[in-house]
Structures are given as C-alpha cells and as structure tokens.
Design a protein around this motif. Sequence first.
Motif, PDB file in Angstrom:
ATOM      1  N   MET A  97      39.290  44.191  41.922  1.00 52.93           N
ATOM      2  CA  MET A  97      39.414  43.037  42.378  1.00 52.93           C
ATOM      3  C   MET A  97      38.107  42.460  43.215  1.00 52.93           C
ATOM      4  O   MET A  97      37.757  41.316  43.412  1.00 52.93           O
ATOM      5  N   LEU A  98      37.321  43.470  43.129  1.00 49.09           N
ATOM      6  CA  LEU A  98      35.850  43.158  43.924  1.00 49.09           C
ATOM      7  C   LEU A  98      36.023  42.408  45.332  1.00 49.09           C
ATOM      8  O   LEU A  98      35.078  41.708  45.817  1.00 49.09           O
ATOM      9  N   ARG A  99      37.165  42.717  46.284  1.00 47.83           N
ATOM     10  CA  ARG A  99      37.149  42.396  47.233  1.00 47.83           C
ATOM     11  C   ARG A  99      36.406  43.341  48.362  1.00 47.83           C
ATOM     12  O   ARG A  99      36.490  44.727  48.302  1.00 47.83           O
ATOM     13  N   GLU A 100      35.518  42.907  49.348  1.00 50.50           N
ATOM     14  CA  GLU A 100      34.678  44.014  49.957  1.00 50.50           C
ATOM     15  C   GLU A 100      34.930  43.470  51.631  1.00 50.50           C
ATOM     16  O   GLU A 100      34.938  44.471  52.321  1.00 50.50           O
ATOM     17  N   ARG A 101      35.304  42.354  51.858  1.00 50.68           N
ATOM     18  CA  ARG A 101      35.509  42.112  53.551  1.00 50.68           C
ATOM     19  C   ARG A 101      36.882  41.832  53.919  1.00 50.68           C
ATOM     20  O   ARG A 101      37.805  41.143  53.264  1.00 50.68           O
ATOM     21  N   ALA A 116      44.882  47.369  34.337  1.00 51.41           N
ATOM     22  CA  ALA A 116      44.126  47.756  33.122  1.00 51.41           C
ATOM     23  C   ALA A 116      43.119  46.545  32.660  1.00 51.41           C
ATOM     24  O   ALA A 116      42.024  46.942  31.896  1.00 51.41           O
ATOM     25  N   LEU A 117      43.272  45.522  33.153  1.00 48.95           N
ATOM     26  CA  LEU A 117      42.495  44.237  32.944  1.00 48.95           C
ATOM     27  C   LEU A 117      41.086  44.341  33.567  1.00 48.95           C
ATOM     28  O   LEU A 117      40.117  43.564  33.351  1.00 48.95           O
ATOM     29  N   PHE A 118      41.053  45.217  34.779  1.00 50.65           N
ATOM     30  CA  PHE A 118      39.935  45.238  35.605  1.00 50.65           C
ATOM     31  C   PHE A 118      38.973  46.264  35.241  1.00 50.65           C
ATOM     32  O   PHE A 118      39.363  47.613  35.251  1.00 50.65           O
ATOM     33  N   PRO A 119      37.931  45.885  34.746  1.00 45.78           N
ATOM     34  CA  PRO A 119      36.877  47.099  34.338  1.00 45.78           C
ATOM     35  C   PRO A 119      36.435  47.892  35.238  1.00 45.78           C
ATOM     36  O   PRO A 119      36.210  49.199  34.805  1.00 45.78           O
ATOM     37  N   GLY A 120      36.368  47.652  36.551  1.00 42.29           N
ATOM     38  CA  GLY A 120      35.926  48.599  37.371  1.00 42.29           C
ATOM     39  C   GLY A 120      36.892  49.664  37.720  1.00 42.29           C
ATOM     40  O   GLY A 120      36.421  50.737  38.418  1.00 42.29           O
ATOM     41  N   VAL A 179      42.144  49.390  43.871  1.00 45.12           N
ATOM     42  CA  VAL A 179      42.252  48.144  42.992  1.00 45.12           C
ATOM     43  C   VAL A 179      41.554  46.971  43.955  1.00 45.12           C
ATOM     44  O   VAL A 179      40.965  46.328  43.109  1.00 45.12           O
ATOM     45  N   ALA A 180      41.729  47.023  45.010  1.00 48.59           N
ATOM     46  CA  ALA A 180      40.920  45.821  45.689  1.00 48.59           C
ATOM     47  C   ALA A 180      39.517  45.678  45.665  1.00 48.59           C
ATOM     48  O   ALA A 180      39.035  44.770  45.419  1.00 48.59           O
ATOM     49  N   VAL A 181      38.890  46.913  45.813  1.00 49.88           N
ATOM     50  CA  VAL A 181      37.494  47.145  46.013  1.00 49.88           C
ATOM     51  C   VAL A 181      36.892  47.090  44.515  1.00 49.88           C
ATOM     52  O   VAL A 181      35.836  46.401  44.029  1.00 49.88           O
ATOM     53  N   LYS A 182      37.445  48.084  43.729  1.00 52.62           N
ATOM     54  CA  LYS A 182      36.837  48.474  42.545  1.00 52.62           C
ATOM     55  C   LYS A 182      37.348  47.587  41.361  1.00 52.62           C
ATOM     56  O   LYS A 182      36.584  47.195  40.651  1.00 52.62           O
ATOM     57  N   GLU A 192      39.285  54.713  54.045  1.00 54.64           N
ATOM     58  CA  GLU A 192      39.262  54.598  52.618  1.00 54.64           C
ATOM     59  C   GLU A 192      38.433  53.554  52.039  1.00 54.64           C
ATOM     60  O   GLU A 192      37.712  53.738  51.276  1.00 54.64           O
ATOM     61  N   LEU A 193      38.613  52.451  52.686  1.00 56.81           N
ATOM     62  CA  LEU A 193      37.673  51.206  52.414  1.00 56.81           C
ATOM     63  C   LEU A 193      36.103  51.461  52.607  1.00 56.81           C
ATOM     64  O   LEU A 193      35.752  51.276  51.483  1.00 56.81           O
ATOM     65  N   GLU A 194      35.944  52.298  53.573  1.00 56.22           N
ATOM     66  CA  GLU A 194      34.457  52.563  53.704  1.00 56.22           C
ATOM     67  C   GLU A 194      33.991  53.540  52.711  1.00 56.22           C
ATOM     68  O   GLU A 194      32.948  53.456  52.389  1.00 56.22           O
ATOM     69  N   ARG A 195      34.740  54.345  52.301  1.00 52.10           N
ATOM     70  CA  ARG A 195      34.771  55.545  51.153  1.00 52.10           C
ATOM     71  C   ARG A 195      34.323  54.784  49.818  1.00 52.10           C
ATOM     72  O   ARG A 195      33.569  55.080  48.908  1.00 52.10           O
ATOM     73  N   GLN A 196      35.292  53.620  49.766  1.00 54.07           N
ATOM     74  CA  GLN A 196      34.827  52.958  48.477  1.00 54.07           C
ATOM     75  C   GLN A 196      34.065  51.967  48.276  1.00 54.07           C
ATOM     76  O   GLN A 196      33.673  51.296  47.439  1.00 54.07           O
ATOM     77  N   GLY A 197      33.317  51.827  49.630  1.00 56.55           N
ATOM     78  CA  GLY A 197      32.249  50.773  49.460  1.00 56.55           C
ATOM     79  C   GLY A 197      32.604  49.191  50.226  1.00 56.55           C
ATOM     80  O   GLY A 197      31.800  48.321  50.202  1.00 56.55           O
TER      81      GLY A 197
END
Length: 297
Positions: free
Chosen positions: A57-61, A261-265, A52-55, A82-87
Amino acid sequence: SSTTVAVATLCEERGVPLISPTATKETIKELGSHIFQTNLTKDRETRLLVRVAVKGMLRERFAILYPDTDEGESIAARFTAELERQGGRVVASAPYDLEVTDFAVPIIELRKAAPEAIFIPATANDMRLIAPQLTFHDLRAELFGLSSWNNSLLLREAGASMEQAVMPSEVALVPEERRQRFEELWRRRFPNTSSTPIGLKSYMAALTVIEALDPEGGGTRQRLRARLESGFVEMDASSADDSAAPLRVVRAGELVGLPIALFPGLADPDPAETGPEELLDDELLEGDDSGAGQPED
C-alpha cells in the motif's frame, strides 16, 4: 484464556500436549513445551501488517497509539522494528491510559506529525471509544490494527470511523485451499449452519494432530509433542500469501478480504519468512456425509 491457563498448567505438569484454537493470550505457550495455540502471534500479525502497508500500500509515515501496559509497549516496539526493517518509519508515538475514556491529548499529539497511517494495538472495546475520537479530532490517517478488531460490535458502534481500517484475518495462516476444503466439509455436515473461524482453527489443529501421530504406532507423549512442535513452527512461519485474504478491510461497515494479490510490491516473498508450500494434506470431518447433523452448542 483463563480456562486454558488452568488446564495448560496441569497438562504441562503431566506431559500431555494441549492445543487451544480459542485462547488469545500470547504468553500461554510460555507455560511449557506441551502447550500450543492456533491463533496468530502478535509478532506474526505485525510482520504481516507492516509488509502489506509498506510494500503493497506504499505507506511510509506511521504513528502508533498503544495502551500504556508492558504488552502495549512490547507490541509498539515490535511494530517499530519491523517498520524500520521494511523501509518505513514511525513519526510519532503515544501511549494511552486504560482507565480513561477521553483520548484527546494523545490523538492531538499524534496529529501534529501528520502521519499517513496509524497503528493502534487496542482491543475491540478500546477501539469502540478511540475510533470516533480520531474522527472528531480530525486525525486523518488510515487505521491498522490487530485481529482483535474482527468484531461485529466494534463495527456497529464505531460506524464510519472504522471505514478502510485494515487488520489481519483471524485465520490468516490457513491456506485458501484448506479453507475451501473445510467449508465444503462443513456444508456437507451442517448444511443449515454457517461456519466460524473457531471451527476452522479447530479443524487445522486436528489436522496437525493427525499429521503428528506416529504412523507406525507405539508413539509416546514426548514424540507427539515434538512432532506437534515442528508442525506449529511450520504453520507460524509459513507465508500468509497462501491465504486468499490474510488481511481484512472495513468497507461500508462490513469486513471484507483485502485483495493483496493486486499489490505488485508483494510479488516477491519476504526473505525473513520461510515455510513449506503445504501445511497438511488430510481429510477430517469426512465421517457423516448425510448432512442431517447439527453442531452441538
């Protein structure tokens, strides 16, 4: 958890399946093949948070502040993998001593990396001390934690320091359809009493037992254990997307569902997570529809 460990040891010795809806110690299931829990595992919680954070909410760092224990290190390592796997990536990581109450040193160290978000696999008691100090030391990053943060005392004492903090719901694996059915049955049986997460997890545990019973009779403990194992593997592997609010967020001092559900990613399922569309389809609690009863203490 301590009570469950004692009983689970005896149950495993005698081959009796045991299900706990309340014990939170993750290693309880390692006591034997007859022992089951309805709680989220730490693996499941970290996967849910990261996705949810990466895909979404677009958090990366991310930064990680974790307790200096074997379990704390293990959770931090799982989250990192898991964070590295998700980008995403971990830009800073620091342990904290369970015996101290001043967290200035690790907080200031993490602040230097300017993370977008910080993952803290701390207990509610630890967060009562940590959250205000994050604000005091001006570490401005969105908080992500485990389901142990679903705690009213933590929200009262940490105050504004917990605003916008994100955590898994205690019942994230329960599909919304099942939750609504449970609430309907509960209101019918106990109209003047609010339901609880423990009640919902107990309901799901009982449904799993009913599903696992040999439909033709003549079952053995071992056959029941095998069926239960299959049911709980499916429950733990199922997608939390079936739940209306698998995550919660703190808003104005209250816990509310995070509308993922509001997050398109998040529209596409995570290929690492597969599971059945339905968990169970039984009706428990149907017994007394009079509404006159009250739950016993």
